[in-house]
Design a protein around this motif. Structure first.
Motif, PDB file in Angstrom:
ATOM      1  N   SER A 143      -7.607  11.531 -10.133  1.00 16.90           N
ATOM      2  CA  SER A 143      -9.015  11.388 -10.503  1.00 16.90           C
ATOM      3  C   SER A 143      -9.798  10.880  -9.306  1.00 16.90           C
ATOM      4  CB  SER A 143      -9.144  10.411 -11.669  1.00 16.90           C
ATOM      5  OG  SER A 143      -8.681   9.128 -11.282  1.00 16.90           O
ATOM      6  N   PRO A 144     -11.130  10.990  -9.364  1.00 16.82           N
ATOM      7  CA  PRO A 144     -11.930  10.448  -8.249  1.00 16.82           C
ATOM      8  C   PRO A 144     -11.670   8.981  -7.991  1.00 16.82           C
ATOM      9  CG  PRO A 144     -13.244  11.896  -9.633  1.00 16.82           C
ATOM     10  CD  PRO A 144     -11.941  11.731 -10.347  1.00 16.82           C
ATOM     11  N   GLU A 145     -11.421   8.229  -9.048  1.00 10.39           N
ATOM     12  CA  GLU A 145     -11.131   6.798  -8.852  1.00 10.39           C
ATOM     13  C   GLU A 145      -9.812   6.615  -8.108  1.00 10.39           C
ATOM     14  OE1 GLU A 145     -11.197   4.967 -12.628  1.00 10.39           O
ATOM     15  OE2 GLU A 145     -13.370   5.196 -12.931  1.00 10.39           O
ATOM     16  N   ASP A 146      -8.798   7.438  -8.498  1.00 15.97           N
ATOM     17  CA  ASP A 146      -7.510   7.333  -7.802  1.00 15.97           C
ATOM     18  C   ASP A 146      -7.630   7.749  -6.342  1.00 15.97           C
ATOM     19  OD1 ASP A 146      -6.250   6.394 -10.050  1.00 15.97           O
ATOM     20  OD2 ASP A 146      -5.694   8.400 -10.752  1.00 15.97           O
ATOM     21  N   ARG A 147      -8.432   8.801  -6.089  1.00 13.26           N
ATOM     22  CA  ARG A 147      -8.640   9.213  -4.711  1.00 13.26           C
ATOM     23  C   ARG A 147      -9.313   8.089  -3.901  1.00 13.26           C
ATOM     24  NH1 ARG A 147      -7.791  14.523  -3.660  1.00 13.26           N
ATOM     25  NH2 ARG A 147      -7.500  15.898  -5.470  1.00 13.26           N
ATOM     26  N   PRO A 175       0.809  -1.230   0.000  1.00 11.72           N
ATOM     27  CA  PRO A 175       0.000   0.000   0.000  1.00 11.72           C
ATOM     28  C   PRO A 175       0.836   1.271   0.000  1.00 11.72           C
ATOM     29  CG  PRO A 175      -0.153  -1.121   2.110  1.00 11.72           C
ATOM     30  CD  PRO A 175       0.525  -2.059   1.189  1.00 11.72           C
ATOM     31  N   ILE A 176       2.002   1.236   0.652  1.00 15.85           N
ATOM     32  CA  ILE A 176       2.853   2.432   0.628  1.00 15.85           C
ATOM     33  C   ILE A 176       3.364   2.705  -0.778  1.00 15.85           C
ATOM     34  CG2 ILE A 176       5.081   3.312   1.412  1.00 15.85           C
ATOM     35  CD1 ILE A 176       4.542   2.044   4.107  1.00 15.85           C
ATOM     36  N   THR A 177       3.746   1.647  -1.509  1.00 15.22           N
ATOM     37  CA  THR A 177       4.222   1.837  -2.879  1.00 15.22           C
ATOM     38  C   THR A 177       3.125   2.397  -3.774  1.00 15.22           C
ATOM     39  OG1 THR A 177       5.772  -0.008  -2.572  1.00 15.22           O
ATOM     40  CG2 THR A 177       5.299   0.658  -4.830  1.00 15.22           C
ATOM     41  N   ARG A 178       1.919   1.883  -3.607  1.00 15.39           N
ATOM     42  CA  ARG A 178       0.817   2.382  -4.424  1.00 15.39           C
ATOM     43  C   ARG A 178       0.510   3.841  -4.111  1.00 15.39           C
ATOM     44  NH1 ARG A 178      -1.470  -2.848  -3.346  1.00 15.39           N
ATOM     45  NH2 ARG A 178      -2.735  -1.936  -1.677  1.00 15.39           N
ATOM     46  N   LEU A 179       0.547   4.191  -2.830  1.00 15.38           N
ATOM     47  CA  LEU A 179       0.304   5.577  -2.470  1.00 15.38           C
ATOM     48  C   LEU A 179       1.370   6.508  -3.035  1.00 15.38           C
ATOM     49  CD1 LEU A 179      -0.903   5.344   1.252  1.00 15.38           C
ATOM     50  CD2 LEU A 179      -2.219   6.121  -0.713  1.00 15.38           C
ATOM     51  N   GLN A 180       2.619   6.082  -2.968  1.00 18.98           N
ATOM     52  CA  GLN A 180       3.689   6.908  -3.525  1.00 18.98           C
ATOM     53  C   GLN A 180       3.516   7.114  -5.035  1.00 18.98           C
ATOM     54  OE1 GLN A 180       7.216   4.817  -2.368  1.00 18.98           O
ATOM     55  NE2 GLN A 180       7.341   5.823  -0.353  1.00 18.98           N
ATOM     56  N   PHE A 181       3.135   6.051  -5.707  1.00 20.52           N
ATOM     57  CA  PHE A 181       2.953   6.165  -7.163  1.00 20.52           C
ATOM     58  C   PHE A 181       1.791   7.098  -7.497  1.00 20.52           C
ATOM     59  CE2 PHE A 181       0.719   4.598 -10.958  1.00 20.52           C
ATOM     60  CZ  PHE A 181       1.697   4.857 -11.911  1.00 20.52           C
ATOM     61  N   ARG A 182       0.666   6.945  -6.808  1.00 21.33           N
ATOM     62  CA  ARG A 182      -0.499   7.765  -7.123  1.00 21.33           C
ATOM     63  C   ARG A 182      -0.305   9.226  -6.713  1.00 21.33           C
ATOM     64  NH1 ARG A 182      -4.388   3.016  -4.853  1.00 21.33           N
ATOM     65  NH2 ARG A 182      -4.338   1.699  -6.736  1.00 21.33           N
ATOM     66  N   LEU A 183       0.393   9.431  -5.614  1.00 21.65           N
ATOM     67  CA  LEU A 183       0.648  10.806  -5.208  1.00 21.65           C
ATOM     68  C   LEU A 183       1.627  11.513  -6.127  1.00 21.65           C
ATOM     69  CD1 LEU A 183       0.809  10.417  -1.309  1.00 21.65           C
ATOM     70  CD2 LEU A 183      -1.023  11.437  -2.675  1.00 21.65           C
ATOM     71  N   SER A 184       2.406  10.747  -6.881  1.00 22.13           N
ATOM     72  CA  SER A 184       3.336  11.367  -7.831  1.00 22.13           C
ATOM     73  C   SER A 184       2.651  11.818  -9.118  1.00 22.13           C
ATOM     74  CB  SER A 184       4.458  10.374  -8.160  1.00 22.13           C
ATOM     75  OG  SER A 184       3.935   9.234  -8.830  1.00 22.13           O
ATOM     76  N   LEU A 185       1.412  11.399  -9.337  1.00 23.16           N
ATOM     77  CA  LEU A 185       0.678  11.818 -10.523  1.00 23.16           C
ATOM     78  C   LEU A 185       0.309  13.303 -10.419  1.00 23.16           C
ATOM     79  CD1 LEU A 185      -1.689   8.747 -10.976  1.00 23.16           C
ATOM     80  CD2 LEU A 185       0.455   9.215 -12.182  1.00 23.16           C
ATOM     81  N   PRO A 186       0.268  14.019 -11.576  1.00 20.80           N
ATOM     82  CA  PRO A 186      -0.063  15.461 -11.529  1.00 20.80           C
ATOM     83  C   PRO A 186      -1.438  15.711 -10.954  1.00 20.80           C
ATOM     84  CG  PRO A 186       0.846  14.847 -13.655  1.00 20.80           C
ATOM     85  CD  PRO A 186       0.621  13.575 -12.921  1.00 20.80           C
ATOM     86  N   GLU A 187      -2.385  14.989 -11.374  1.00 20.63           N
ATOM     87  CA  GLU A 187      -3.744  15.168 -10.893  1.00 20.63           C
ATOM     88  C   GLU A 187      -4.335  13.806 -10.558  1.00 20.63           C
ATOM     89  OE1 GLU A 187      -6.025  17.234 -13.742  1.00 20.63           O
ATOM     90  OE2 GLU A 187      -4.855  19.101 -13.639  1.00 20.63           O
TER      91      GLU A 187
END
Length: 449
Positions: free
Chosen positions: A258-262, A244-256
């Motif tokens: 989306s509601p699905e990512d949130r 879960p930490i790796t996934r959070l780091q990857f998603r937080l690195s995205l510019p924006e």
């Protein structure tokens, strides 16, 4: 095995008994060599005092009565002869010395100095001939003289030998049965203090030392199990939190986002929160929590309040019991979460009293787990479904519930198939937590891993 233990005890008793007999015999010989001369002198003085009185009385009786009548009346060994027979065996130097000392004692106590001849006819037959004064014919009195080497020995020497044997056996017992095992136990303790993991120490020596060694071996096993559990827990933490930490780091690195990512990030955060909570529950234990009498039906209703009523059905009988409410609530919550995660809805939470036991059952409609995997499922960090680790499951749910059951003096078991009851079961598989009511108010011992 018990028979082997008894054989060892009997062999040990026989060995120490033989040692005690040998030590007493050795001490007797030593004391006879050291104190035999002094005791012989005391014995000679006492014998001379008694013989002087017998000689005087016998001589007075011989002035009026014949020797055979005096011998018959007194029981003395009187012989009418000019000179007694020669000794068949040559008297030893010590016996001759004792005879001379006896003659000196008689000379001190009588008006005349009688002749005394040692007579040694057999190994244990030592006697002296004493010349008596008779008006008509020469008469000799034969008196037995005990040896210092006779059996049974002198009470004084025997007592000293028993004391000496007791001291020798006691010292050897402390050296062999107590000091040597304790020295080995001390070395093992030193290795434990230095951080090592010593092997089990053989239980030998006195029964008390053996019990102490067994307690030490049990402690070493618990320490080894704790080290293994700690290593497993740390490895589980690193493994379960990495995804879960790796996934959070990857998603937080995205510019924006989306509601699905949130939503996915929120799910990962929930997984992290669940994993962290499980580890905290497992590390906390629950032993320090005080027992409080609470209405269990209300406590379980509060635990089940977060689930929809159509998915979680309640069948709770009124029952008040002294429990650790926080630990028990967490344990029931874990069982409910496992029922939803591994089974199928609807889930039924049941509370009832059966045979003076509080029965808490969580039923679901799933297939359940295989019977041969039940013991494995109770072990910490063990997951039957490896894919559950990606959903915040770290393999501590049933381990926590089993621990809570033990600190309440109860047990945990699984139910599958049809039960032998008049009413059909509300599901296909259940986990049952039973707590004794009669023993519930007694303090429970801390769990030992």
């Amino acid at each position: 095995m018990p028979s082997t233990s008894w054989q060892k005890r009997i062999s040990s008793l026989l060995g120490w008994g033989t040692l005690a007999l040998g030590s007493s015999a050795f001490c007797l010989i030593v004391f006879q060599a050291l104190f035999g001369r002094q005791l012989e002198q005391l014995q000679t003085i006492q014998l001379g005092r008694d013989l002087a009185l017998n000689v005087r009385l016998t001589e007075l009786a011989l002035e009026r009565y014949p020797p055979h009548l005096v011998a018959e009346l007194t029981g003395l060994d009187l012989v009418v002869t000019v000179r007694p027979k020669l000794s068949p065996l040559t008297p030893s130097t010590a016996f001759k010395r004792q005879a001379e000392a006896l003659q000196q004692q008689l000379c001190k106590r009588l008006s005349h100095c009688p002749m005394v001849h040692p007579h040694h006819s057999a190994r244990e037959d030592r006697s002296v001939w004493i010349e008596l004064i008779s008006p008509l014919e020469p008469i000799w009195l034969r008196v037995k003289v005990p040896s210092m080497m006779r059996w049974p020995p002198e009470p004084t020497l025997l007592g000293l030998s028993l004391v000496g044997a007791g001291i020798i056996c006691g010292g050897l017992f402390l050296l062999v049965e107590v000091e040597a095992p304790l020295r080995g136990l001390e070395k093992a303790l030193a290795r434990v203090g230095e951080g090592g993991g010593p092997d089990a120490v053989p239980a030998r020596g006195a029964p008390e030392v053996q019990r102490l060694t067994q307690r030490f071996n049990a402690m070493v096993q618990r320490l080894a199990a704790s080290r293994q559990e700690r290593a497993t827990m740390l490895a589980g933490i690193a493994h379960d939190l990495r995804a879960p930490i790796t996934r959070l780091q990857f998603r937080l690195s995205l510019p924006e986002l989306s509601p699905e990512d949130r939503e996915r990030c929120a799910g990962d955060l929930q997984s992290l929160e669940r994993i962290t909570g499980q580890f905290l529950l497992f590390a906390g234990g629950g032993e320090s929590e005080a027992s409080v009498e609470v209405p269990l039906e209300q406590l379980l209703a509060e635990v089940a309040n977060s689930h929809p009523a159509d998915e979680l059905q309640l069948d709770l009988s009124p029952l008040s019991l002294a429990v650790k409410p926080v630990a028990l609530g967490r344990a029931v919550a874990n069982l409910i979460d496992n029922a939803f995660a591994y089974g199928s809805a609807p889930v039924v939470l049941r509370l009832r009293e059966v045979d003076s036991r509080c029965i808490i059952e969580i039923w679901d409609q799933g297939e359940g787990m295989p019977a041969n995997q039940w013991e494995q499922a109770l072990q910490p960090f063990h997951r039957l479904d490896r894919s559950r680790g990606q959903q915040g499951h770290c393999g501590l749910g049933l381990a926590i519930v089993s621990h809570v059951a033990r600190i309440h003096g109860g047990r945990l078991e699984c139910l599958r198939g049809k039960l032998q009851s008049q009413q059909p079961p509300p599901g296909r598989f259940a986990i049952r937590l039973s707590i004794p009511i009669a023993l519930n108010d007694q303090p429970s011992a801390p769990m030992q891993s």
